[in-house]
Write a protein that holds these residues in place. Structure first.
Motif, mmCIF file in Angstrom:
data_model
loop_
_atom_site.group_PDB
_atom_site.id
_atom_site.type_symbol
_atom_site.label_atom_id
_atom_site.label_comp_id
_atom_site.label_asym_id
_atom_site.label_seq_id
_atom_site.Cartn_x
_atom_site.Cartn_y
_atom_site.Cartn_z
ATOM 1 N N PRO A 25 0.792 -1.237 0.000
ATOM 2 C CA PRO A 25 0.000 0.000 0.000
ATOM 3 C C PRO A 25 0.825 1.288 0.000
ATOM 4 O O PRO A 25 0.395 2.294 -0.535
ATOM 5 C CB PRO A 25 -0.840 -0.108 1.268
ATOM 6 C CG PRO A 25 -0.908 -1.562 1.568
ATOM 7 C CD PRO A 25 0.388 -2.147 1.071
ATOM 8 N N ALA A 26 2.024 1.264 0.574
ATOM 9 C CA ALA A 26 2.837 2.480 0.656
ATOM 10 C C ALA A 26 3.645 2.746 -0.620
ATOM 11 O O ALA A 26 4.301 3.774 -0.719
ATOM 12 C CB ALA A 26 3.778 2.394 1.849
ATOM 13 N N PHE A 27 3.592 1.815 -1.582
ATOM 14 C CA PHE A 27 4.334 1.964 -2.842
ATOM 15 C C PHE A 27 3.396 2.374 -3.966
ATOM 16 O O PHE A 27 2.200 2.066 -3.927
ATOM 17 C CB PHE A 27 4.973 0.640 -3.256
ATOM 18 C CG PHE A 27 6.147 0.190 -2.446
ATOM 19 C CD1 PHE A 27 6.838 1.040 -1.596
ATOM 20 C CD2 PHE A 27 6.579 -1.118 -2.550
ATOM 21 C CE1 PHE A 27 7.927 0.590 -0.866
ATOM 22 C CE2 PHE A 27 7.668 -1.569 -1.828
ATOM 23 C CZ PHE A 27 8.344 -0.717 -0.989
ATOM 24 N N PRO A 28 3.955 2.986 -5.017
ATOM 25 C CA PRO A 28 3.152 3.195 -6.224
ATOM 26 C C PRO A 28 2.629 1.849 -6.724
ATOM 27 O O PRO A 28 3.250 0.808 -6.475
ATOM 28 C CB PRO A 28 4.147 3.808 -7.214
ATOM 29 C CG PRO A 28 5.246 4.371 -6.376
ATOM 30 C CD PRO A 28 5.312 3.506 -5.145
ATOM 31 N N PRO A 29 1.503 1.814 -7.440
ATOM 32 C CA PRO A 29 0.874 0.543 -7.841
ATOM 33 C C PRO A 29 1.760 -0.400 -8.636
ATOM 34 O O PRO A 29 1.609 -1.618 -8.532
ATOM 35 C CB PRO A 29 -0.320 0.987 -8.684
ATOM 36 C CG PRO A 29 -0.615 2.380 -8.241
ATOM 37 C CD PRO A 29 0.702 2.978 -7.826
#
Length: 139
Positions: A25-29
């Motif tokens: 969730p904390a990373f780009p998709p």
């Protein structure tokens, strides 16, 4: 009797083809994270791998925990500071080890193509963006 660390009480090996990549969730998709050993959401040691596709950036952020990065493949570009500045990037080739003290603001860029790094740290895992607008969890 010796007490073992969490997830380290049985001899085993993990083949690279058995590593399961997931969105984090904390990373780009388009970025991926794989848990290799331990549970990064709990206190205790963990090993994860991070895969960033070519061209993708992780904007300035920090982690509470001290981290040791080992570059597995590709070139890992990392810079220090609270503002993304291409001139601050340092390139690390496969096999390189980078020690990142907790609380250090930094950023990444898969400038020359996809890279994979392995992160060794003590959980729980944290990631706080300097600018909350860069945090995919806020979208």
């Amino acid at each position: 009797m010796r007490t073992h660390q969490p997830d380290q009480d049985v001899f085993r090996s993990i083949a690279s083809e058995d590593i399961v990549w997931k969105q984090f969730p904390a990373f780009p998709p388009s970025a991926r994270l794989a848990v290799v050993v331990g549970d990064p959401m709990k206190p205790g040691p963990y090993v994860v791998r991070v895969k960033l596709p070519g061209g993708q950036k992780l904007m300035p952020h920090r982690h509470e925990e001290d981290r040791i990065y080992t570059v597995i493949s590709g070139v890992f570009y990392i810079g220090h500071g609270e503002t993304f500045d291409e001139n601050e990037l340092q390139a690390y080739a496969p096999g390189s080890v980078v020690v990142l003290p907790g609380g250090t603001p930094h950023f990444h860029w898969a400038k020359s193509g996809e890279y994979v790094t392995q992160v060794t740290a003590l959980g729980p895992i944290t990631l706080e963006y300097i600018d909350p607008r860069n945090d995919p969890r806020n979208s």
